[in-house]
Scaffold this active site. Structure first.
Site, PDB file in Angstrom:
ATOM      1  N   ASP A 157       0.863  -1.162   0.000  1.00 58.84           N
ATOM      2  CA  ASP A 157       0.000   0.000   0.000  1.00 58.84           C
ATOM      3  C   ASP A 157       0.917   1.234   0.000  1.00 58.84           C
ATOM      4  O   ASP A 157       2.115   1.133   0.332  1.00 58.84           O
ATOM      5  CB  ASP A 157      -0.958   0.002   1.203  1.00 58.84           C
TER       6      ASP A 157
HETATM    7  C1  BGC Z   1      -4.980   3.354  -0.064  1.00 57.16           C
HETATM    8  C2  BGC Z   1      -5.011   2.342  -1.216  1.00 57.16           C
HETATM    9  C3  BGC Z   1      -4.811   3.053  -2.520  1.00 57.16           C
HETATM   10  C4  BGC Z   1      -3.500   3.831  -2.468  1.00 57.16           C
HETATM   11  C5  BGC Z   1      -3.218   4.598  -3.743  1.00 57.16           C
HETATM   12  C6  BGC Z   1      -3.741   4.202  -0.117  1.00 57.16           C
HETATM   13  O1  BGC Z   1      -3.814   5.231   0.820  1.00 57.16           O
HETATM   14  O2  BGC Z   1      -5.049   2.671   1.168  1.00 57.16           O
HETATM   15  O3  BGC Z   1      -6.230   1.650  -1.216  1.00 57.16           O
HETATM   16  O4  BGC Z   1      -4.823   2.147  -3.589  1.00 57.16           O
HETATM   17  O5  BGC Z   1      -3.561   4.763  -1.401  1.00 57.16           O
HETATM   18  O6  BGC Z   1      -4.118   5.646  -3.897  1.00 57.16           O
END
Ligand code: BGC
Length: 855
Positions: A247
């Site tokens: 993530d």
């Molecule tokens: C989120 C993810 C997301 C990523 C990119 C993170 O803060 O938890 O679900 O895909 O950001 O935007």
């Protein structure tokens, strides 16, 4: 009506897939052999917010990833590059239809290809452990089987379109409070039977090309370093052969992350992989062969998605579904997702006790559908009726080209001689909405000397760049951005204009400077300052129909978000002249009293339901409860639409004849709503999660860690598994949802591994029913009885039938339905004994039963 799989076709497909997999392996080995250590280490690190580096020497193109899940935002976080916005994930799950999820996936793949995106950062398959979870709206269900089935349909659909998926967030990201650090303590059985189960189902049944490891820890190890769960369980036991991406910013340690099975650290350019990884190899802390393992998986992803020259992509171009009408899919999913919670005769059923009086067939003589031929005036009430909340916040945000609000949808669908009135009643928003209606805006990117670098059209008054500036703009040349254009008011009076952003802001209207100041963040969190900068308001007296020029100039101040990141965030907000709140309420009540039908749309706001924080209560914000109560008192034919992604308390639910959940309905919100309210289509949704009457009744209400730790002390008992044990009645049970026709369940037959249910549509219109199969353990054999819920979902199917006709559903009953995780044995164990099989309309509305014995 069931599609018969073609055995020969399947075999041929499998042969092709095996041959392609062999080609991919060979191409990956060849490419890997041509890379030096620095290039390999660099390949494991994002090059920016949304891309991986290209290596032209081996024919590797730059892989592009994008959120997800309800659309494909693309590389820009802005309306410059619009995307179809489908209904939210809770809505998709409410269809209980993996095939529809697959078709939604086809559309998303088409959107991804259109935008040059190779991998979608979706689906989100964490569970609805507590209704307070901030991203509840972005997850599917409280039940692992339903979550896994919808997620598998979605993954299949996207990947059949040649685009990769990353099933997220592996695992235990079920709430937002302290999500970067929280250590979720989950015992083996709930971990296996609940939280891991959807991931396992999707890996086994849909073969995702990627997975995203979560921010949080599980049982003492952060997920980007979780050797046991990633290497042993995901890759070892389940055979996952895809790509593991962190993530965003979740990878924290070079060696531990690589050893933990992480392949790519995002976003770049500065991560724990790349140069630090090459240095770790040179220092002897990790072997180059360990790096190679991760590089192979990046290259395999590239091969699958057609980014590695000389080897065909996993899906041949001629097999990719094309020409899908995004608006039509968005509208279909929305109406199939709407859950009709209650539909009583108008004027009857005011108190709970009177409900028994209605023996009329579904949809007849009831509040819904509204018969457009018999109404003269419809009052549409609520801020969200005009400014629909079509999607949840945070990374799931996309920018649709257009939105059909409930008000617009109803106006378009009702005959011309029906008068539609509108009143806000109660506006729950505490921030001024981004300028949109009546505005035509563009953003101009300027150098310090005022030279124009780029100009982009603007969907609304928010300028948000996260990842890459428009073509021609660089961090060094950019000095200011001007949001500029015209505004034509519809109403004469005192309009509110709001400016927000961290930096210098100057607002001019027709050349007059109305605001000119430096704005600084309220708090210390740079992400919060970036996404939700403090706003300042000015008022302007404007005349209906008289166009004015508007310009908001912004010179950004440094936020400390990361020196190398292209990022920009500021906004112009607008609110029309408002009555004072009491007068708004009185006007809405007056409009309701004058109309034949009052349709009230109540909603959550981005301030109470979004990513990055958990909810503190389940109440509708502002004075919306009071609004419903007062409107219902003024008009017995009041229909309430609940526009939220997750449960809210509905204290007035028995004072109104009809309540319909629209979830976050996507861009075609109003069109789909009109389809259903006026009876062109049935609302097809069933609750994928239990709706509590009050937060206090919900089984899990603790989402805040203590000393960094959050024990999942309820064990197996979340959602309906817990409600049944506590004996407390929820407002609406799991699986509940009404249609416009009635069904009689005629027979239930069981075979060793399936059940067959025959049912008849006994109403007067065609309809669709979601048949739900629950298992109830009755007499365990011997002393093998482990602790288990009273009943659990074992299968489901959607059937359709014309009036008077019958339909049959054949629903598999897999071994897994009778198994538990046995930690001592280190595997699954089939629990012998007698079970009642229930064929049900919802978990609390069983229609037929049969007995099976497992020996
Ligand atoms: C989120 C993810 C997301 C990523 C990119 C993170 O803060 O938890 O679900 O895909 O950001 O935007």
């Amino acid at each position: 009506m069931t599609e018969q799989p073609d055995a020969h076709g399947h075999a041929a497909d499998e042969d092709r897939a095996t041959a392609r997999a062999r080609e991919h392996t060979a191409a990956v080995e060849k490419a890997l052999g041509a890379l030096d250590l620095d290039t390999k280490a660099g390949l494991l690190s994002g090059q920016d917010m949304w891309t991986l580096p290209a290596v032209p020497a081996i024919g590797l193109r730059s892989l592009v990833v994008s959120d997800g899940p309800i659309g494909v935002r693309g590389r820009q976080w802005s309306a410059e590059d619009p995307s179809v916005a489908l209904p939210g994930p809770t809505a998709l799950a409410a269809t209980w239809d993996p095939e529809l999820a697959r078709r939604a996936g086809h559309l998303l793949a088409q959107e991804a290809r259109r935008k040059g995106v190779h991998v979608l950062l979706a689906p989100t398959v964490n569970l609805h452990r507590s209704p307070l979870g901030g991203r509840h709206f972005e997850c599917y269900s409280e039940d692992p089987l339903l979550t896994g089935a919808i997620g598998a349909g979605y993954v299949r659909g996207v990947q059949q379109g040649g685009v990769g998926t990353t099933v997220k967030h592996f695992v235990g990201n079920d709430a937002e409070t302290d999500r970067l650090t929280v250590d979720n303590r989950i015992a083996p059985r709930p971990l296996r039977e609940l939280y891991l189960a959807p991931f396992e189902h999707i890996v086994e049944n849909a073969h995702p090309w990627g997975i995203m490891t979560a921010y949080n820890q599980v049982n003492g190890s952060t997920m980007t370093e979780h050797r046991y769960l990633v290497r042993e369980v995901l890759r070892g036991e389940w055979g996952f052969d895809g790509w593991n991406v962190s993530d965003w910013t979740a990878a924290r340690h070079t060696v531990r992350a690589l050893r933990g099975g992480l392949d790519t650290a995002m976003p770049g350019p500065r991560t724990v992989f790349g140069a630090p990884l090459a240095a770790a190899v040179r220092a002897g802390e990790v072997a180059e062969s360990e790096v190679d393992e991760a590089v192979r998986r990046v290259l395999l992803l590239a091969a699958r998605t057609g980014c590695l020259e000389g080897v065909p992509a996993a899906v041949a171009p001629e097999d990719v579904p094309e020409g899908i009408d995004g608006r039509a899919v968005a509208r279909e999913v929305a109406r199939r997702a709407f859950v009709l919670l209650r539909n009583e005769p108008v004027g009857g059923g005011r108190a709970g006790g009177e409900r028994s009086g209605d023996e009329r067939p579904a949809g007849e003589g009831r509040a819904l559908p509204v018969d457009a031929a018999t109404v003269r005036q419809v009052a549409v009430i609520g801020a969200a009726a005009r400014d629909a909340r079509v999607l949840g916040g945070g990374s799931a945000t996309v920018f649709p080209e257009q939105i059909v609000s409930p008000l617009e949808g109803l106006r378009a669908a009702l005959p011309d001689d029906v008068e539609v009135t509108f009143a806000v009643g109660a506006d729950p928003r505490t921030r001024t909405p981004h300028a949109r209606a009546g505005f035509t805006l563009r953003a101009r990117y300027l150098t310090e000397g005022g030279q124009l670098l780029a100009e982009t059209p603007q969907f609304d008054g928010r300028v948000l760049v996260m990842g890459r500036y428009p073509e021609g703009v660089t961090q060094h040349t950019l000095h200011a951005v001007e949001l500029t254009g015209t505004f034509t008011p519809q109403i004469t009076g005192r309009h509110v204009l709001a400016v927000s952003g961290t930096g210098d802001l100057r607002l001019t209207i027709d050349g007059d400077v109305r605001f000119d100041d430096r704005c600084t963040p309220d708090g210390s969190d740079p992400f919060e300052a970036f996404l939700h900068p403090a706003e300042r308001r000015v008022e302007a007296v404007l005349t209906a129909g008289e166009q004015v020029d508007v310009t908001l100039r912004f010179v950004p101040a440094a936020l400390g978000l990361g020196a190398d990141m292209d990022a920009l965030s500021f906004a112009l907000g607008h609110a029309e002249p408002q009555l004072d709140p009491d007068a708004e309420m009185v006007e809405a009540v007056r409009a309701a009293a004058a109309a034949d039908v009052a349709i009230v749309v109540v909603a959550t706001t981005e301030e109470v339901e979004s990513e990055g924080f958990d909810r503190s209560d389940l109440r509708l914000p502002g004075r919306q409860d009071e609004l419903v109560t007062r409107v219902a008192a003024a008009n017995p034919h009041t229909v309430v639409i609940v526009n939220s992604g997750s449960p809210v308390e509905l204290p007035w639910r028995e004072q109104v004849p009809a309540v319909l959940l629209s979830w976050f309905p996507g861009q075609e919100a109003g069109a789909a709503l009109a389809d259903v309210l006026l009876g062109a289509h049935e609302p097809g949704g069933r609750l994928p999660t239990t709706w509590p009457a009050r937060l206090e009744d919900a089984p899990v209400t603790r989402v805040t860690p203590d000393d960094g730790t959050l024990p999942y002390s309820e064990g197996l008992f979340i959602g309906y598994r817990a409600w049944q044990r506590s004996g407390t009645d929820p407002a609406y049970a799991f699986g509940h949802g009404l249609g416009y026709t009635d069904w009689e369940y005629e027979s239930l037959d069981t075979t060793p591994d399936s059940v067959r249910v025959r049912l008849r549509n006994t109403g007067r219109r065609a309809g669709r029913e979601t048949v739900q199969i629950y298992l109830v353990p009755t007499a365990p054999a011997g002393d093998e009885a482990p602790e288990r819920p009273a009943r659990w979902l074992a299968g489901f199917a959607v059937v359709e039938a014309a009036p008077g006709e019958s339909a049959e559903a054949e629903i598999p009953l897999p071994d897994r339905a009778f198994e538990i995780w046995d930690e001592t044995a280190g595997g699954r164990r089939r629990v012998k004994g007698d079970y009642t099989v229930e064929a049900s309309h919802s978990i609390d509305d069983c229609r037929l039963t049969a007995q099976v014995s497992v020996r």
